[in-house]
Scaffold this motif. Structure first.
Motif, mmCIF file in Angstrom:
data_model
loop_
_atom_site.group_PDB
_atom_site.id
_atom_site.type_symbol
_atom_site.label_atom_id
_atom_site.label_comp_id
_atom_site.label_asym_id
_atom_site.label_seq_id
_atom_site.Cartn_x
_atom_site.Cartn_y
_atom_site.Cartn_z
ATOM 1 N N TYR A 52 -0.517 38.916 49.019
ATOM 2 C CA TYR A 52 -0.441 39.403 47.697
ATOM 3 C C TYR A 52 0.084 38.448 46.812
ATOM 4 O O TYR A 52 -0.213 38.450 45.463
ATOM 5 C CB TYR A 52 0.589 40.825 47.503
ATOM 6 C CG TYR A 52 -0.126 41.798 48.373
ATOM 7 C CD1 TYR A 52 -1.289 42.530 47.935
ATOM 8 C CD2 TYR A 52 0.220 42.142 49.679
ATOM 9 C CE1 TYR A 52 -1.827 43.562 48.897
ATOM 10 C CE2 TYR A 52 -0.148 43.021 50.551
ATOM 11 C CZ TYR A 52 -1.263 43.743 49.868
ATOM 12 O OH TYR A 52 -1.891 44.970 51.000
ATOM 13 N N VAL A 53 0.882 37.644 47.316
ATOM 14 C CA VAL A 53 1.523 36.539 46.269
ATOM 15 C C VAL A 53 0.129 35.913 45.880
ATOM 16 O O VAL A 53 0.015 35.281 44.671
ATOM 17 C CB VAL A 53 2.592 35.683 47.151
ATOM 18 C CG1 VAL A 53 2.640 34.328 46.387
ATOM 19 C CG2 VAL A 53 3.705 36.520 47.292
ATOM 20 N N THR A 101 5.150 46.280 43.612
ATOM 21 C CA THR A 101 4.902 47.308 44.383
ATOM 22 C C THR A 101 4.704 46.890 45.841
ATOM 23 O O THR A 101 5.135 47.411 46.503
ATOM 24 C CB THR A 101 3.729 48.322 43.638
ATOM 25 O OG1 THR A 101 3.880 48.542 42.541
ATOM 26 C CG2 THR A 101 3.479 49.283 44.545
ATOM 27 N N MET A 102 3.796 46.080 46.142
ATOM 28 C CA MET A 102 3.518 45.885 47.453
ATOM 29 C C MET A 102 4.568 45.362 48.185
ATOM 30 O O MET A 102 4.879 45.266 49.381
ATOM 31 C CB MET A 102 2.285 44.873 47.579
ATOM 32 C CG MET A 102 1.056 45.644 47.162
ATOM 33 S SD MET A 102 0.884 47.100 48.017
ATOM 34 C CE MET A 102 0.716 46.818 49.725
ATOM 35 N N GLN A 103 5.363 44.374 47.397
ATOM 36 C CA GLN A 103 6.653 43.636 47.845
ATOM 37 C C GLN A 103 7.442 44.819 48.462
ATOM 38 O O GLN A 103 7.979 44.642 49.625
ATOM 39 C CB GLN A 103 7.303 42.679 47.126
ATOM 40 C CG GLN A 103 8.728 42.070 47.732
ATOM 41 C CD GLN A 103 9.485 41.193 46.829
ATOM 42 O OE1 GLN A 103 9.187 41.278 45.592
ATOM 43 N NE2 GLN A 103 9.943 40.196 47.401
ATOM 44 N N SER A 104 7.678 45.807 47.554
ATOM 45 C CA SER A 104 8.872 46.838 47.816
ATOM 46 C C SER A 104 8.267 47.616 48.956
ATOM 47 O O SER A 104 9.036 47.937 50.058
ATOM 48 C CB SER A 104 8.934 47.839 46.518
ATOM 49 O OG SER A 104 9.378 47.209 45.583
ATOM 50 N N ARG A 105 6.985 47.854 49.056
ATOM 51 C CA ARG A 105 6.267 48.869 50.087
ATOM 52 C C ARG A 105 6.446 47.938 51.597
ATOM 53 O O ARG A 105 7.159 48.750 52.421
ATOM 54 C CB ARG A 105 4.781 48.783 50.076
ATOM 55 C CG ARG A 105 4.072 49.748 50.868
ATOM 56 C CD ARG A 105 2.671 49.974 50.567
ATOM 57 N NE ARG A 105 2.113 50.490 51.808
ATOM 58 C CZ ARG A 105 1.300 51.708 51.806
ATOM 59 N NH1 ARG A 105 0.824 52.098 50.743
ATOM 60 N NH2 ARG A 105 0.765 52.121 52.871
ATOM 61 N N ILE A 106 6.265 46.805 51.529
ATOM 62 C CA ILE A 106 6.453 46.034 52.886
ATOM 63 C C ILE A 106 7.827 46.025 53.153
ATOM 64 O O ILE A 106 8.139 46.098 54.307
ATOM 65 C CB ILE A 106 5.735 44.447 52.747
ATOM 66 C CG1 ILE A 106 4.411 44.532 52.535
ATOM 67 C CG2 ILE A 106 6.135 43.559 53.588
ATOM 68 C CD1 ILE A 106 3.571 43.475 51.943
#
Length: 137
Positions: free
Chosen positions: A91-92, A107-112
């Motif tokens: 995602y980065v 959002t994806m960092q939080s999810r991971i």
């Protein structure tokens, strides 16, 4: 030798050449050839090559951090499957290539991070709360 990689590329490198099999995964952020400030700093330290880079990596705890990467002769595009916290690098990379926005990246960092917390670190036997192993699904 020109470095063929660019900002946002998902790469691997041998951080410790002695350990040939061990490769680190990172997202290329900048190369000295493209960053005048970085290149000038390297020149002051006696390195006139354009072979140093700055990359973004993920710690075991899931934190994104930057560090210098060297030995570009060991850089390779990463084509494998990212697992665990390393999935954040995908995602980065997309964000750095302007394929997703900052809200999607966060959002994806939080999810991971939450998946990692639930899977590995959220204990079910602390502060008087104890869920027997046989009840866990």
């Amino acid at each position: 030798i020109p470095v063929p990689f660019k900002r946002g590329d998902l790469l691997t490198w041998r951080k410790f050449p002695v350990y040939r099999a061990h490769r680190e995964i990172f997202v290329a952020e900048s190369f000295s050839r493209d960053d005048e400030r970085l290149h000038a700093m390297h020149l002051r330290r006696g390195d006139s090559s354009d072979m140093l880079a700055w990359g973004l990596m993920v710690s075991e705890a899931g934190a994104l951090y930057g560090d210098h990467v060297f030995a570009p002769d060991s850089f390779e595009y990463y084509h494998g499957k990212l697992e665990g916290n390393a999935r954040l690098l995908h995602y980065v990379s997309l964000y750095m290539k302007d394929e997703i926005g900052l809200p999607e990246l966060l959002t994806m960092q939080s999810r991971i991070l939450m998946e990692n917390l639930l899977k590995n670190e959220l204990r079910v036997d602390m502060h008087g709360c104890c869920i027997p192993e046989e009840y866990l699904i």
